[in-house]
Enzyme design. Structure first.
Site, PDB file in Angstrom:
ATOM      1  N   TYR A  68       1.565  10.796  55.134  1.00 41.07           N
ATOM      2  CA  TYR A  68       1.466   9.956  53.935  1.00 41.07           C
ATOM      3  C   TYR A  68       2.157   8.606  54.162  1.00 41.07           C
ATOM      4  CZ  TYR A  68       1.499   8.694  48.959  1.00 41.07           C
ATOM      5  OH  TYR A  68       1.305   8.041  47.755  1.00 41.07           O
ATOM      6  N   SER A 128       2.602   2.169  48.171  1.00 45.35           N
ATOM      7  CA  SER A 128       3.590   3.102  47.614  1.00 45.35           C
ATOM      8  C   SER A 128       4.965   2.627  48.077  1.00 45.35           C
ATOM      9  CB  SER A 128       3.309   4.491  48.202  1.00 45.35           C
ATOM     10  OG  SER A 128       4.382   5.377  47.972  1.00 45.35           O
TER      11      SER A 128
END
Ligand SMILES: NC(=O)c1ccc[n+]([C@@H]2O[C@H](COP(=O)([O-])OP(=O)(O)OC[C@H]3O[C@@H](n4cnc5c(N)ncnc54)[C@H](OP(=O)(O)O)[C@@H]3O)[C@@H](O)[C@H]2O)c1
Length: 258
Positions: free
Chosen positions: A157, A144
């Site tokens: 995350y 990501s």
């Protein structure tokens, strides 16, 4: 007519019931691959397989990403059904709860790491042997922008996606001599359920405003699509990326360039 880019290849896609997973399954199938759709809900997997309408070239296997036995069984089922494994798209992941470091609960952090980090590692671990048998393969992990930048409220995350990139580089070094390539994809915000959930959590009173503000921090001033991510996965899965390994390929409209 041009040759399908994944002809004679078999792919395992984890998180196949999600936005990026299903779009990637669709593209891989269009390009001639056999696809094992892996997910934690049998009902959702069946619905995904029905939508893809690819007949016997798409099969399903139920596995929680962090369950080693179930992951090993999904890989074994792929070998049994399609004769081997050439591509792993380690895509299953969760965004978790948005909270600052001091407020995150132990069990929430652990759950996220189990899914996003151990899940990717388990997929890699159990695909090495069948890829060795094939004389090579391509593993694609889903990192990501969170693999390369921090973001307030997203500690677990961010930590998990940095770990995915680290695992990817290490696996590339370990497996390069076996002709198994390992690369990460680094999406920016993609227009799907996960980004909606993050927007709702970050700005419950004005998720639309959050989206506008976030879009303005992206060079291309917009969110990406599941299909744009799938196209990059297809490139990394195919032989067109034959000299790519150990990299993170950003697909973020220029967000991380800032
Ligand atoms: N959306 C974005 O903007 C964005 C940006 C960068 C990276 N990513 C990454 O892209 C990947 C795919 O996400 P997405 O955007 O397609 O979101 P999504 O639609 O929420 O898909 C997530 C997928 O992961 C599965 N999953 C979650 N926890 C799991 C578990 N414990 N075991 C097995 N499967 C599990 C979900 O299954 P269920 O359907 O059963 O929930 C779903 O299939 C994730 O790794 C995510 O972190 C997304």
């Amino acid at each position: 007519m041009s040759t399908p880019r994944l002809r004679d290849k078999t792919a395992i896609i984890t998180g196949a019931t999600g936005g990026i997973g299903e779009a990637t399954a669709k593209m891989f199938l269009q390009e001639g691959a056999n696809v094992m759709l892996v997910g934690r809900s049998e009902e959702k997997l069946r619905a995904t397989r029905d939508r893809l309408a690819a007949g016997k070239r798409a099969a399903i296997s139920v596995a929680d990403a962090a369950d080693e036995k179930a992951t090993a069984a999904a890989v074994a089922a792929t070998v049994q059904t399609f004769g081997g494994v050439d591509i792993l798209f380690a895509n299953a992941g969760m965004e978790g709860i948005v909270k600052n470091i001091e407020d995150v609960a132990m069990q929430d952090f652990e759950r996220l790491l189990r899914t996003n980090v151990l899940g990717v590692w388990l997929g890699m671990k159990h695909c090495v042997a069948p890829m060795k048998k094939r004389g090579g393969g391509s593993m694609i992990t889903v990192g990501s922008i969170a693999s390369v930048v921090g973001f307030p409220g997203l500690g677990p995350y961010i930590a998990s996606k940095h770990a995915v990139y680290g695992l990817t580089k290490t696996a590339a070094m370990e497996l390069g001599g076996l002709r198994i390539r390992v690369n990460a994809i680094g999406p920016g915000p993609i227009d799907n359920r996960m980004t909606q959930s993050l927007g709702n959590q970050m700005s419950p009173d004005d998720p639309k405003g959050f989206r506008e503000q976030f879009s303005n921090t992206i060079a291309m001033k917009r969110y990406g699509t599941n299909e744009e991510v799938a196209s990059l996965a297809l490139f990394l899965a195919s032989d067109e990326s034959s000299y790519c390994t150990g990299g993170i390929f950003m697909i973020d409209g220029g967000f991380a360039a800032a």
